[in-house]
Design a protein around this motif. Structure first.
Motif, short mmCIF file in Angstrom:
data_model
loop_
_atom_site.label_atom_id
_atom_site.label_comp_id
_atom_site.label_asym_id
_atom_site.label_seq_id
_atom_site.Cartn_x
_atom_site.Cartn_y
_atom_site.Cartn_z
N LEU A 21 -82.06 3.33 16.77
CA LEU A 21 -82.65 4.28 17.72
C LEU A 21 -83.07 5.56 17.01
O LEU A 21 -84.16 6.09 17.25
N ALA A 29 -79.51 6.71 24.45
CA ALA A 29 -80.91 7.14 24.49
C ALA A 29 -81.11 8.22 25.54
O ALA A 29 -81.87 9.18 25.34
N LEU A 31 -85.86 -0.52 24.49
CA LEU A 31 -84.40 -0.58 24.41
C LEU A 31 -83.90 -2.02 24.40
O LEU A 31 -82.92 -2.34 23.72
#
Length: 377
Positions: free
Chosen positions: A256, A222, A236
């Motif tokens: 994601l 990320a 997350l």
């Protein structure tokens, strides 16, 4: 849609992604966490190649999405950058015959594909081996998803040719890394005795990541893939929880990316929990989608038939399959066995009144999910 940072909205030419490629399945990260011991074992096996000798043959095993392919690709990248060792990564889900494997080796060594027809395997093999001898090169071949070679009964012949190349062509130095996600497959026991006698591999096992390791890895992705502040810790952590449920890191990486795309659809600068939950409905099937891409048309047809006749006896499923394909029962049975080993279906023997034992075929995934993804392949 707002165009300023103050309203938290993206303008039309902005993105939450710093580098979207970071969330692709084939991306090899600069920092590869929580696989230090596995990397060391692989380096140990490959070290003789750096000195000009044949490397140790290696068996890499572990569930899907545990870093096996990434580890090998990372070491192959280092070998290519720092040494003269030749490395070739073969996806056996795509190249599932001995001829196809050696075509990939030929292409890597000569920088062009062999003719699509008219070249015997013997000639292909000779050209590859002779070139290695002439250049005094060491070749390391990674057969990824090697289980597919077993499903097509091509594994023993392929390995026999690779492992005994030095006998037919003195000075040929080839090492093999086998990568398998099929934990039910005993690779060595499933090989012919002629191959077992020369294949004594080092074994490297990749266990499932725990939730803290998943969080650590996804946090790094990320950080590299999103702009600052796009995905916070609570988001997350939720992605890590969902990924841990599947046991497959690829689910989290895909999740994601899809969550980021969902945020952009809302013109939002940040990913929300709702973006993640919505994305999970698709991301949780990443392994299914990958498996479907490796199937032939007749194998996909049978899977679609099973989806329409879920839980029915094998004989009844065969009738519907034969109607669509005109294929015989022997080929049908082979495909059933393959789909069973891929965990796409469960073929379980049951007692049928007055008819003895028969197999019932059940999907391992939701039927609608299978049919939807079959349309996209």
């Amino acid at each position: 849609m707002g165009d300023g940072h103050d309203d938290g909205m993206l303008s039309w030419d902005e993105s939450v992604f710093r580098d979207e490629h970071v969330f692709e399945i084939d991306y090899v990260p600069e920092t590869f966490k929580h696989r230090e011991s596995q990397l060391e074992s692989l380096k140990y096996a490959l070290r003789p190649a750096v000195r000009g000798s044949r490397p140790l043959n290696t068996m890499v095993r572990g569930p899907p999405g545990t870093g096996k392919t990434t580890a090998v690709q990372k070491l192959f990248g280092e070998l290519r950058a720092q040494t003269e060792v030749r490395t070739v990564h073969v996806n056996c889900q795509v190249d599932s015959t001995r001829y196809a494997v050696f075509s990939r080796l030929f292409e890597a060594i000569f920088d062009y594909e062999p003719p699509s027809s008219g070249v015997s395997f013997k000639k292909l093999f000779r050209q590859v081996a002779e070139q290695l001898v002439e250049e005094d090169d060491v070749l390391v071949v990674a057969l990824d998803d090697v289980n597919y070679l077993f499903y097509e009964n091509e594994a023993s012949d392929t390995l026999y040719s690779l492992l005994r190349a030095h006998e037919a062509h003195s000075g040929a130095k080839i090492g093999v890394i086998l990568i398998s996600s099929d934990l039910d497959l005993d690779v060595v026991d499933s090989l012919d005795s002629r191959v077992q006698s020369v294949f004594r591999p080092e074994e490297v096992y990749f266990p499932v990541y725990d939730v803290d390791e998943i969080y650590d890895i996804l946090h790094e992705r990320a950080k590299r893939g999103f702009h600052d502040g796009v995905a916070g810790r609570p988001e997350l952590e939720r992605v890590a929880e969902l990924t841990a449920e599947s046991g497959d890191l690829r689910v989290g990486i895909d999740l994601l990316k899809r969550a980021g795309l969902n945020a952009e659809m809302r013109a939002s600068r940040t990913v929300s929990t709702e973006d993640i939950e919505e994305a999970y409905d698709k991301s949780k099937y990443v392994h299914l989608s990958r498996s479907l891409r490796g199937l032939t048309d007749s194998e996909r047809t049978l899977l679609a038939v099973v989806a329409d006749h879920d839980g029915e006896q094998a004989g009844e499923v065969y009738e519907a399959f034969h109607e669509r394909t005109d294929l015989g029962y022997t080929r049908y049975s082979e495909i059933v066995n393959k789909l069973d080993r891929l965990n796409l279906i469960e073929a379980e023997y049951t007692d049928v009144d007055g008819r003895g034992r028969s197999r019932s075929l059940e999907l391992q995934y939701d039927a609608d999910a299978v049919l939807d993804r079959l349309e996209d392949v």
